[in-house]
Design a protein around this motif. Structure first.
Motif, mmCIF file in Angstrom:
data_model
loop_
_atom_site.group_PDB
_atom_site.id
_atom_site.type_symbol
_atom_site.label_atom_id
_atom_site.label_comp_id
_atom_site.label_asym_id
_atom_site.label_seq_id
_atom_site.Cartn_x
_atom_site.Cartn_y
_atom_site.Cartn_z
ATOM 1 N N VAL A 77 30.349 36.149 30.402
ATOM 2 C CA VAL A 77 31.242 37.298 30.286
ATOM 3 C C VAL A 77 31.916 37.559 31.630
ATOM 4 N N SER A 78 33.235 37.635 31.621
ATOM 5 C CA SER A 78 34.009 38.032 32.797
ATOM 6 C C SER A 78 34.464 39.465 32.567
ATOM 7 N N THR A 79 34.179 40.340 33.513
ATOM 8 C CA THR A 79 34.466 41.763 33.330
ATOM 9 C C THR A 79 35.664 42.186 34.163
ATOM 10 N N ILE A 80 36.565 42.912 33.514
ATOM 11 C CA ILE A 80 37.729 43.508 34.167
ATOM 12 C C ILE A 80 37.557 45.019 34.071
ATOM 13 N N TYR A 81 37.553 45.691 35.214
ATOM 14 C CA TYR A 81 37.395 47.143 35.246
ATOM 15 C C TYR A 81 38.770 47.795 35.399
ATOM 16 N N VAL A 82 38.994 48.865 34.650
ATOM 17 C CA VAL A 82 40.244 49.618 34.743
ATOM 18 C C VAL A 82 39.863 51.084 34.879
ATOM 19 N N ILE A 134 40.523 45.157 44.299
ATOM 20 C CA ILE A 134 41.535 45.799 43.476
ATOM 21 C C ILE A 134 42.691 44.811 43.336
ATOM 22 N N ALA A 135 43.168 44.628 42.111
ATOM 23 C CA ALA A 135 44.195 43.628 41.839
ATOM 24 C C ALA A 135 45.254 44.211 40.917
ATOM 25 N N THR A 136 46.183 43.354 40.531
ATOM 26 C CA THR A 136 47.214 43.728 39.569
ATOM 27 C C THR A 136 47.030 42.868 38.320
ATOM 28 N N ILE A 170 47.206 43.636 30.773
ATOM 29 C CA ILE A 170 46.049 42.751 30.956
ATOM 30 C C ILE A 170 45.913 41.821 29.757
ATOM 31 N N ARG A 171 46.073 42.361 28.555
ATOM 32 C CA ARG A 171 45.961 41.528 27.347
ATOM 33 C C ARG A 171 47.023 40.439 27.312
ATOM 34 N N LEU A 172 48.245 40.759 27.728
ATOM 35 C CA LEU A 172 49.313 39.755 27.756
ATOM 36 C C LEU A 172 48.999 38.645 28.754
#
Length: 155
Positions: free
Chosen positions: A63-68, A90-92, A133-135
């Motif tokens: 699992v790779s986690t992206i925090y928003v 922190i990224a874009t 992010i989904r795109l």
């Protein structure tokens, strides 16, 4: 006078010979059972949206986690709930494909189809950020997406 005097009987000394063994067993136990946090959150702890149908993820290593969410340091990262954290920075949304490619390079080729991307977004996060992010995930061909939520409490 007698040659053998009786010694005064007192409390015997506490035997500390096994104390180092006990200390090392406890140390070894905690070293084995403790898990270290892989990422250091630079965002405030997300208040996850609630859901009625919640499932736990299998194979957490895949699992790779992206925090928003909202940044802990708004002077450095900006104000608002649309900050993205990938690993420890922190990224874009443009950095998401490189993050996915880096995550894929760490696992074997046979496990790549089972990889999941988990998005942990604060419930006040901007939906536009999540769509971006989904795109980018679609561009990186990471189509298994999981949205983290807390279990709804029934009253």
């Amino acid at each position: 006078m007698s040659k053998f005097r009786k010694k005064k009987k007192g409390m015997p000394a506490v035997n500390t010979a096994s104390l180092p063994d006990i200390v090392f067993m406890l140390l070894f136990f905690f070293m084995v059972t403790t898990t270290m946090r892989e990422t250091d959150l630079k965002l405030e702890n997300p208040k996850l949206p609630s859901a009625t149908e919640v499932q736990k993820l299998e194979h957490k290593s895949l699992v790779s986690t992206i925090y928003v969410g909202k940044s802990k340091d708004p002077a450095r990262h900006g104000v608002g709930f649309n900050r993205i954290q990938l690993n420890d920075k922190i990224a874009t949304a443009a950095d998401v494909p490189a993050f996915i490619i880096n995550s894929r390079s760490k696992v074997s080729e046979a496990e790549v189809p089972f990889m999941t991307t988990s998005i942990k977004a604060d419930k006040e996060s901007n939906v536009g950020t999540i769509i971006d992010i989904r795109l980018k995930l679609r561009d990186a061909n990471a189509l298994k997406i999981s949205y983290s939520a807390s279990k709804a409490v029934d009253n």
